[in-house]
Design a protein around this motif. Sequence first.
Motif, PDB file in Angstrom:
ATOM      1  N   MET A 191     -24.545  25.159  -7.948  1.00  0.00           N
ATOM      2  CA  MET A 191     -24.064  25.615  -6.733  1.00  0.00           C
ATOM      3  C   MET A 191     -23.721  26.852  -6.068  1.00  0.00           C
ATOM      4  SD  MET A 191     -19.582  23.692  -8.483  1.00  0.00           S
ATOM      5  CE  MET A 191     -20.174  24.863 -10.049  1.00  0.00           C
ATOM      6  N   LEU A 192     -23.587  26.888  -5.030  1.00  0.00           N
ATOM      7  CA  LEU A 192     -23.631  27.685  -3.834  1.00  0.00           C
ATOM      8  C   LEU A 192     -22.383  28.114  -2.669  1.00  0.00           C
ATOM      9  CD1 LEU A 192     -25.418  29.904  -2.771  1.00  0.00           C
ATOM     10  CD2 LEU A 192     -26.303  28.589  -1.316  1.00  0.00           C
ATOM     11  N   TYR A 193     -21.660  29.381  -3.050  1.00  0.00           N
ATOM     12  CA  TYR A 193     -21.180  29.324  -2.559  1.00  0.00           C
ATOM     13  C   TYR A 193     -20.759  29.842  -1.785  1.00  0.00           C
ATOM     14  CZ  TYR A 193     -17.972  27.355  -6.454  1.00  0.00           C
ATOM     15  OH  TYR A 193     -17.566  26.408  -7.631  1.00  0.00           O
ATOM     16  N   ARG A 194     -20.713  30.579  -0.075  1.00  0.00           N
ATOM     17  CA  ARG A 194     -20.142  30.808   0.989  1.00  0.00           C
ATOM     18  C   ARG A 194     -18.716  30.896   1.437  1.00  0.00           C
ATOM     19  NH1 ARG A 194     -22.872  29.245   6.370  1.00  0.00           N
ATOM     20  NH2 ARG A 194     -21.367  28.127   6.250  1.00  0.00           N
ATOM     21  N   ASN A 195     -18.793  32.602   0.511  1.00  0.00           N
ATOM     22  CA  ASN A 195     -17.053  32.796   0.625  1.00  0.00           C
ATOM     23  C   ASN A 195     -16.498  32.240   0.078  1.00  0.00           C
ATOM     24  OD1 ASN A 195     -18.014  34.951   3.066  1.00  0.00           O
ATOM     25  ND2 ASN A 195     -17.783  33.523   4.422  1.00  0.00           N
ATOM     26  N   GLY A 196     -16.451  31.805  -0.833  1.00  0.00           N
ATOM     27  CA  GLY A 196     -15.023  30.222  -1.688  1.00  0.00           C
ATOM     28  C   GLY A 196     -15.289  28.953  -1.213  1.00  0.00           C
ATOM     29  N   VAL A 197     -16.164  28.974  -0.265  1.00  0.00           N
ATOM     30  CA  VAL A 197     -16.255  27.672   0.114  1.00  0.00           C
ATOM     31  C   VAL A 197     -18.492  26.934  -0.932  1.00  0.00           C
ATOM     32  CG1 VAL A 197     -16.560  25.474   1.539  1.00  0.00           C
ATOM     33  CG2 VAL A 197     -15.030  27.759   1.494  1.00  0.00           C
ATOM     34  N   ILE A 198     -18.137  26.249  -1.951  1.00  0.00           N
ATOM     35  CA  ILE A 198     -19.075  25.415  -1.908  1.00  0.00           C
ATOM     36  C   ILE A 198     -20.170  24.733  -0.696  1.00  0.00           C
ATOM     37  CG2 ILE A 198     -20.479  23.417  -2.927  1.00  0.00           C
ATOM     38  CD1 ILE A 198     -17.975  23.478  -5.126  1.00  0.00           C
ATOM     39  N   GLU A 199     -20.951  25.471  -0.276  1.00  0.00           N
ATOM     40  CA  GLU A 199     -21.708  24.326   0.365  1.00  0.00           C
ATOM     41  C   GLU A 199     -23.250  23.537   0.258  1.00  0.00           C
ATOM     42  OE1 GLU A 199     -21.485  25.740   4.091  1.00  0.00           O
ATOM     43  OE2 GLU A 199     -20.399  27.489   4.338  1.00  0.00           O
ATOM     44  N   GLU A 200     -23.555  24.190  -1.407  1.00  0.00           N
ATOM     45  CA  GLU A 200     -24.757  23.339  -1.502  1.00  0.00           C
ATOM     46  C   GLU A 200     -24.580  23.390  -2.916  1.00  0.00           C
ATOM     47  OE1 GLU A 200     -27.089  21.427  -0.321  1.00  0.00           O
ATOM     48  OE2 GLU A 200     -26.605  22.561   2.063  1.00  0.00           O
ATOM     49  N   THR A 201     -25.689  22.181  -3.291  1.00  0.00           N
ATOM     50  CA  THR A 201     -25.546  21.477  -4.370  1.00  0.00           C
ATOM     51  C   THR A 201     -26.823  20.975  -5.083  1.00  0.00           C
ATOM     52  OG1 THR A 201     -24.252  19.986  -4.874  1.00  0.00           O
ATOM     53  CG2 THR A 201     -22.658  21.417  -5.081  1.00  0.00           C
ATOM     54  N   GLY A 202     -27.251  21.265  -6.287  1.00  0.00           N
ATOM     55  CA  GLY A 202     -28.264  20.468  -6.524  1.00  0.00           C
ATOM     56  C   GLY A 202     -29.251  21.171  -8.108  1.00  0.00           C
ATOM     57  N   LEU A 203     -29.602  20.085  -7.970  1.00  0.00           N
ATOM     58  CA  LEU A 203     -30.470  20.002  -9.592  1.00  0.00           C
ATOM     59  C   LEU A 203     -32.239  20.344  -9.434  1.00  0.00           C
ATOM     60  CD1 LEU A 203     -29.697  16.868 -11.556  1.00  0.00           C
ATOM     61  CD2 LEU A 203     -29.264  18.784 -11.582  1.00  0.00           C
ATOM     62  N   ALA A 204     -32.470  21.360 -10.565  1.00  0.00           N
ATOM     63  CA  ALA A 204     -33.665  21.200 -10.721  1.00  0.00           C
ATOM     64  C   ALA A 204     -35.140  20.935 -10.073  1.00  0.00           C
ATOM     65  CB  ALA A 204     -34.742  22.823 -11.831  1.00  0.00           C
ATOM     66  N   ALA A 205     -34.591  19.300 -10.566  1.00  0.00           N
ATOM     67  CA  ALA A 205     -35.351  18.921 -11.070  1.00  0.00           C
ATOM     68  C   ALA A 205     -36.090  18.359  -9.395  1.00  0.00           C
ATOM     69  CB  ALA A 205     -35.198  17.027 -11.524  1.00  0.00           C
ATOM     70  N   GLY A 206     -35.337  18.619  -8.595  1.00  0.00           N
ATOM     71  CA  GLY A 206     -35.356  18.190  -6.807  1.00  0.00           C
ATOM     72  C   GLY A 206     -36.699  19.141  -6.977  1.00  0.00           C
ATOM     73  N   VAL A 207     -37.494  20.248  -6.833  1.00  0.00           N
ATOM     74  CA  VAL A 207     -38.465  20.279  -6.985  1.00  0.00           C
ATOM     75  C   VAL A 207     -39.661  20.133  -7.379  1.00  0.00           C
ATOM     76  CG1 VAL A 207     -39.918  22.999  -7.334  1.00  0.00           C
ATOM     77  CG2 VAL A 207     -36.995  22.725  -6.804  1.00  0.00           C
ATOM     78  N   LEU A 208     -40.304  19.236  -7.136  1.00  0.00           N
ATOM     79  CA  LEU A 208     -41.165  18.349  -7.100  1.00  0.00           C
ATOM     80  C   LEU A 208     -41.380  18.047  -9.056  1.00  0.00           C
ATOM     81  CD1 LEU A 208     -44.177  21.432  -6.250  1.00  0.00           C
ATOM     82  CD2 LEU A 208     -43.642  19.204  -5.234  1.00  0.00           C
ATOM     83  N   GLY A 209     -40.427  17.469  -8.662  1.00  0.00           N
ATOM     84  CA  GLY A 209     -39.470  16.755  -9.954  1.00  0.00           C
ATOM     85  C   GLY A 209     -39.614  17.156 -11.030  1.00  0.00           C
TER      86      GLY A 209
END
Length: 267
Positions: A191-209
Amino acid sequence: MLPESIIKSLAAQLHQAEKQRVQLRHFSQAHPEMTIEDGYAIQREWVKLKQAEGRVIKGRKIGLTSRAMQQSSQIDEPDYAPLLDDMFFESGTDIPFDRFIAPRIEVELAFVLGKPLEGPGITIFDVLSATEYVTPALEIIDARIEQFDRDTKAPRKVFDTISDFAANAGIVPGGLPVRPDSIDLRWIGAMLYRNGVIEETGLAAGVLGHPATGCAWLANKIAPHGERLEAGNVVLGGSFTRPVNGSRGDVFQADYGKLGQISFRFV
């Protein structure tokens, strides 16, 4: 291919644009005959200029690893660029915003190689065998060439992005390093936060499987140029989130669960 004189001139323009923090217009607009090969030729010339100033290549980054990004760039494979020694920043520190022009942040995994990888024929199993450890990392991307033309608002082409170090500008490694066989890398989430707010989430499988797929692709891609990935190299495997814009004063934090956190502040 563009003439060598033009390739050298465009590389010099990028070098000065980065120093002066002034964005350039699209190279592909001025040179519509430009190709992907031209983009990498310009990139290599820019690397030479940086090396002449004492910079050292510490690894590589892989970009455009998601299908959506490839379709938007009208290509069918990732791109790549070198990681230089002055691009590395420690987690938990203040990073000067004036190092960049229009920084954005992406969530990735970094592979630290214990053995060299030399294509052709490299597979993800070769990558996992050669990797000493995998660690969370944030990539700071930047645009020395305008993302959108200032007049027409047309997006830059992939040739422009490749010339521009594949938008590479910085890396912030951190969190918990793990052996590549100690965890299913596909299921590492963040989970990526900017100034305490979640901006993005993701799974490493999103990179070419699988996040090691890009490393294998890269080793095979650079082999025809007589290049290989060296032991000790850091390879950024590709983002599994969309980029998030950064401004002076912003605090970024990425939470990788059991693999810990990364943070920094633009000052």
